[in-house]
Motif scaffolding. Sequence first.
Motif, PDB file in Angstrom:
ATOM      1  N   ILE A  89       0.225  13.486   4.596  1.00 59.68           N
ATOM      2  CA  ILE A  89       1.169  14.604   4.520  1.00 59.68           C
ATOM      3  C   ILE A  89       0.489  15.898   4.972  1.00 59.68           C
ATOM      4  O   ILE A  89       1.040  16.663   5.769  1.00 59.68           O
ATOM      5  CB  ILE A  89       1.715  14.752   3.083  1.00 59.68           C
ATOM      6  CG1 ILE A  89       2.641  13.587   2.750  1.00 59.68           C
ATOM      7  CG2 ILE A  89       2.465  16.071   2.919  1.00 59.68           C
ATOM      8  CD1 ILE A  89       3.126  13.569   1.338  1.00 59.68           C
ATOM      9  N   LEU A 132      -6.127   5.347  -4.568  1.00 62.47           N
ATOM     10  CA  LEU A 132      -6.390   5.318  -3.132  1.00 62.47           C
ATOM     11  C   LEU A 132      -5.102   5.474  -2.313  1.00 62.47           C
ATOM     12  O   LEU A 132      -5.041   6.343  -1.428  1.00 62.47           O
ATOM     13  CB  LEU A 132      -7.147   4.034  -2.767  1.00 62.47           C
ATOM     14  CG  LEU A 132      -7.530   3.946  -1.295  1.00 62.47           C
ATOM     15  CD1 LEU A 132      -8.564   5.015  -0.943  1.00 62.47           C
ATOM     16  CD2 LEU A 132      -8.065   2.561  -0.952  1.00 62.47           C
ATOM     17  N   PRO A 133      -4.066   4.666  -2.577  1.00 60.47           N
ATOM     18  CA  PRO A 133      -2.839   4.846  -1.796  1.00 60.47           C
ATOM     19  C   PRO A 133      -2.258   6.242  -1.919  1.00 60.47           C
ATOM     20  O   PRO A 133      -1.860   6.843  -0.909  1.00 60.47           O
ATOM     21  CB  PRO A 133      -1.886   3.812  -2.400  1.00 60.47           C
ATOM     22  CG  PRO A 133      -2.744   2.817  -3.047  1.00 60.47           C
ATOM     23  CD  PRO A 133      -3.956   3.541  -3.511  1.00 60.47           C
ATOM     24  N   VAL A 134      -2.237   6.791  -3.141  1.00 63.55           N
ATOM     25  CA  VAL A 134      -1.655   8.123  -3.314  1.00 63.55           C
ATOM     26  C   VAL A 134      -2.449   9.141  -2.522  1.00 63.55           C
ATOM     27  O   VAL A 134      -1.883   9.973  -1.798  1.00 63.55           O
ATOM     28  CB  VAL A 134      -1.620   8.506  -4.807  1.00 63.55           C
ATOM     29  CG1 VAL A 134      -1.230   9.967  -4.961  1.00 63.55           C
ATOM     30  CG2 VAL A 134      -0.652   7.623  -5.551  1.00 63.55           C
ATOM     31  N   ARG A 138       2.593   1.789  -3.410  1.00 63.14           N
ATOM     32  CA  ARG A 138       1.742   2.367  -4.451  1.00 63.14           C
ATOM     33  C   ARG A 138       1.496   3.843  -4.212  1.00 63.14           C
ATOM     34  O   ARG A 138       1.332   4.614  -5.137  1.00 63.14           O
ATOM     35  CB  ARG A 138       0.408   1.627  -4.498  1.00 63.14           C
ATOM     36  CG  ARG A 138       0.563   0.272  -5.103  1.00 63.14           C
ATOM     37  CD  ARG A 138      -0.742  -0.286  -5.603  1.00 63.14           C
ATOM     38  NE  ARG A 138      -0.675  -1.741  -5.531  1.00 63.14           N
ATOM     39  CZ  ARG A 138      -1.436  -2.469  -4.747  1.00 63.14           C
ATOM     40  NH1 ARG A 138      -2.339  -1.901  -3.986  1.00 63.14           N
ATOM     41  NH2 ARG A 138      -1.313  -3.776  -4.744  1.00 63.14           N
ATOM     42  N   GLY A 139       1.450   4.235  -2.935  1.00 66.68           N
ATOM     43  CA  GLY A 139       1.207   5.638  -2.646  1.00 66.68           C
ATOM     44  C   GLY A 139       2.458   6.482  -2.770  1.00 66.68           C
ATOM     45  O   GLY A 139       2.420   7.606  -3.269  1.00 66.68           O
ATOM     46  N   THR A 168      -4.261   8.604   0.102  1.00 68.09           N
ATOM     47  CA  THR A 168      -4.021   8.394   1.531  1.00 68.09           C
ATOM     48  C   THR A 168      -2.735   9.078   1.958  1.00 68.09           C
ATOM     49  O   THR A 168      -2.696   9.791   2.963  1.00 68.09           O
ATOM     50  CB  THR A 168      -3.913   6.894   1.839  1.00 68.09           C
ATOM     51  OG1 THR A 168      -4.936   6.225   1.140  1.00 68.09           O
ATOM     52  CG2 THR A 168      -4.004   6.636   3.316  1.00 68.09           C
ATOM     53  N   ILE A 169      -1.673   8.851   1.173  1.00 72.10           N
ATOM     54  CA  ILE A 169      -0.375   9.430   1.548  1.00 72.10           C
ATOM     55  C   ILE A 169      -0.459  10.951   1.538  1.00 72.10           C
ATOM     56  O   ILE A 169       0.027  11.621   2.459  1.00 72.10           O
ATOM     57  CB  ILE A 169       0.722   8.961   0.578  1.00 72.10           C
ATOM     58  CG1 ILE A 169       0.805   7.438   0.564  1.00 72.10           C
ATOM     59  CG2 ILE A 169       2.052   9.591   0.940  1.00 72.10           C
ATOM     60  CD1 ILE A 169       1.748   6.844   1.529  1.00 72.10           C
ATOM     61  N   ILE A 170      -1.126  11.500   0.508  1.00 76.14           N
ATOM     62  CA  ILE A 170      -1.255  12.956   0.457  1.00 76.14           C
ATOM     63  C   ILE A 170      -2.030  13.449   1.677  1.00 76.14           C
ATOM     64  O   ILE A 170      -1.659  14.450   2.308  1.00 76.14           O
ATOM     65  CB  ILE A 170      -1.950  13.389  -0.852  1.00 76.14           C
ATOM     66  CG1 ILE A 170      -1.013  13.131  -2.026  1.00 76.14           C
ATOM     67  CG2 ILE A 170      -2.324  14.866  -0.806  1.00 76.14           C
ATOM     68  CD1 ILE A 170      -1.611  13.451  -3.366  1.00 76.14           C
ATOM     69  N   PHE A 206       0.833  -1.205   0.000  1.00 76.67           N
ATOM     70  CA  PHE A 206       0.000   0.000   0.000  1.00 76.67           C
ATOM     71  C   PHE A 206       0.869   1.257   0.000  1.00 76.67           C
ATOM     72  O   PHE A 206       0.655   2.193  -0.758  1.00 76.67           O
ATOM     73  CB  PHE A 206      -0.895  -0.035   1.238  1.00 76.67           C
ATOM     74  CG  PHE A 206      -1.896   1.077   1.282  1.00 76.67           C
ATOM     75  CD1 PHE A 206      -3.062   1.008   0.536  1.00 76.67           C
ATOM     76  CD2 PHE A 206      -1.675   2.190   2.070  1.00 76.67           C
ATOM     77  CE1 PHE A 206      -3.984   2.026   0.579  1.00 76.67           C
ATOM     78  CE2 PHE A 206      -2.598   3.215   2.110  1.00 76.67           C
ATOM     79  CZ  PHE A 206      -3.752   3.129   1.360  1.00 76.67           C
ATOM     80  N   GLU A 222       0.521  -1.181 -12.079  1.00 77.09           N
ATOM     81  CA  GLU A 222      -0.796  -1.531 -11.592  1.00 77.09           C
ATOM     82  C   GLU A 222      -1.818  -0.678 -12.318  1.00 77.09           C
ATOM     83  O   GLU A 222      -1.491   0.381 -12.847  1.00 77.09           O
ATOM     84  CB  GLU A 222      -0.898  -1.271 -10.082  1.00 77.09           C
ATOM     85  CG  GLU A 222      -0.118  -2.251  -9.237  1.00 77.09           C
ATOM     86  CD  GLU A 222       1.149  -1.626  -8.691  1.00 77.09           C
ATOM     87  OE1 GLU A 222       1.480  -0.495  -9.082  1.00 77.09           O
ATOM     88  OE2 GLU A 222       1.803  -2.290  -7.866  1.00 77.09           O
ATOM     89  N   ARG A 251      -3.978   2.635  -7.742  1.00 82.06           N
ATOM     90  CA  ARG A 251      -2.964   3.558  -7.267  1.00 82.06           C
ATOM     91  C   ARG A 251      -3.578   4.810  -6.659  1.00 82.06           C
ATOM     92  O   ARG A 251      -2.951   5.467  -5.845  1.00 82.06           O
ATOM     93  CB  ARG A 251      -2.037   3.963  -8.426  1.00 82.06           C
ATOM     94  CG  ARG A 251      -0.842   3.045  -8.545  1.00 82.06           C
ATOM     95  CD  ARG A 251       0.110   3.554  -9.571  1.00 82.06           C
ATOM     96  NE  ARG A 251      -0.485   3.553 -10.913  1.00 82.06           N
ATOM     97  CZ  ARG A 251       0.087   4.110 -11.973  1.00 82.06           C
ATOM     98  NH1 ARG A 251       1.238   4.697 -11.842  1.00 82.06           N
ATOM     99  NH2 ARG A 251      -0.481   4.052 -13.144  1.00 82.06           N
TER     100      ARG A 251
END
Lengths: 375, 293
Positions: free
Chosen positions: B19, B10-12, A210-211, B14-16, A207, B3, B8
């Motif tokens: 941050i 959702l993970p991106v 991918r992020g 989430t990370i944003i 996870f 992928e 991709r």
Amino acid sequence: MSMLLRSWQGTGALILCLVALARLPLLSPEASAPFGSGTTAMILLLVVVGALASFLRMQEAALAGILFVAAHFTAWLLIAGLSGNEGQANLSFFLLVAACWLLGWRCISVLAEIRPKTGGASTALRLLIPAIFGAWVLILWEAITRGAGVPFILLPPPSAIWERIIGSVSILAADVRQTIFKAVLFGYAVGCAAGFIVAILADRVAFLRRGLLPIGNLMSALPIIGVAPIMVMWFGFDWQSKAAVVIVMTFFPMLVNTVAGLGASGAMERDLMRSYASDYWQTLIKLRLPAAMPFIFNALKINSTLALIGAIVAEFFGTPIVGMGFRISTEIGRMNVDMVWAEIAVAAVIGSVFYGVIALAERATTFWHPSNRGG
Amino acid sequence: MTEPLSSRVLPVLTIIGVIIAVWYAAAIWMNAPFQRDLDRRANVTSTTMEFIGKTLSQPKPVVPAPHQVARNFFENTFLRNVTSNRSLVYHSWVTLSSTLAGFASGTLLGILIAVGIVHVKALDRSLMPWIIASQTVPILAIAPMVVVVLAAINVTGLIPKALISTYLSFFPVAVGMVKGLRSPELMHLDLMRTYNSSTWQTFWKLRVPASLPFLFTSMKVAVAASLVGAIVGELPTGAAAGIGSKLLAGSYYSQTIDMWSALIAGSVLAAILVTIVGIGSRIVDRRMGVKPT
């Protein structure tokens, strides 16, 4: 097989010699210490001998030797004759320098054709050819700046820069200690280590990978150097703020490259590890990290340059009164260009050594990689 | 491992999200001491929520909150006249023009050097090590000097910055193109020889098409590098306009919000430039009949 070789450099050198002969003297009439007629004759003779030799078919090493001596001894004579006569060189002076340069070029061409039989000779050759090329950059720089009297502020000659380096070793050493040994090394180590650890984490947690990966890819294209003023504001003027800039700059290349490298091992090898019933960490240490080494070293090399740049540029935004970036920005203000060039030369040498050490370490660790074998 | 896009997003996101959350927390935490100071001097006692609200709306915070930066960025990008000195579009345009000039000449220089290296053996042996060494020189560090020195002989404006961008961008192109021009297989080169084609024909019909993917990959790196060069070239000498000068002015007057939005403008510019090169690469790929993978 004829006894003569085609050598356009030789032809060019001869033509330049003839024109130079017609346009003598070498220096303008007002020059205080003109070339003696003996020296002038010697210079012309050497160039002609070198140019003629380049047409003969003989042993390559001997030919290269003759050309080397002819080109460099003549260039030395020409530049030595300049002292006291800066800016008074005539057209014929530059023509002769150009003729020497052509001979030097021919020398490099001849050397490049040699196929040495022993490994030692091949290494020596691989170092010698670029060394001659570099020497010619310096010779032309010196001859043009001093011969044509280029303003000192625009471009000081290499000899003046060298004198400046010798004359201010203590200042340079203090700057290097502040910038390199405090900010760069600390930031580089922490930034690379952090990038590596996060890459392993990202590899473990799909996870996260991918992020993080798209963001990491984007970040490594951004002008991260712009955070320098912000870091100076947060961490103060001393080396900690520079180290912070270096950490931010080196983190993303390391992250992206390590993640890419961890995916580099083949499916076959991974299957083999699975058939050995090895767990995640065993596979990582015994197979995937070694396979990732070329990528990791690539990141280390990119980062070695980035770290230097980051630390020096961050010093433009505020420093204690020592440091390479500080020195560069204040000495420009005082138009002491030779000191600036001295700092640059030191930075370049340190950067090359830094890069070289990493390259050597790479050869020692990834000796199995195709790019390090053979050839 | 590509992928599908949906896996991709959702993970991106989430990370944003993480941050931004960390950013807010940092803003509150870093701005708190100063705000506490202000409150004590003004003899105000505020509840926790009020206090947090104040830390996020200081005019010159240590860490500006995301919404402050976003508002400033939006105002200075869309609401101002583009010729105004405060418009980020104006500053970006100044930086962009020297970036593009430097990028174009750097790419051209890189290609020329690569062609020379591939075809002249003496150049290959003598020049290649120096090209690599040239990048260990922290050229960005002397960018200010280049600008000052050229200003001393009345060369100002676009050219000095473009020179720095050129120096930074020629390297990736030269290295990538050398690799690319050498990428045709021996078999193909032999085939060209059996056709009795000249060096020139081999170059245009085999080497150049084979090198195009390498060219675009290295152009992506080069365009990012030339943007950095242009920004750093604007740092010294009180350049009047450009993202770099905006950063410097922000750091002099501690206008942190301006600094952050200038930084974001630079990032947006970089992303746009890289994307344009990417699109160009895809168009050329399609023209040459590369099957999308």
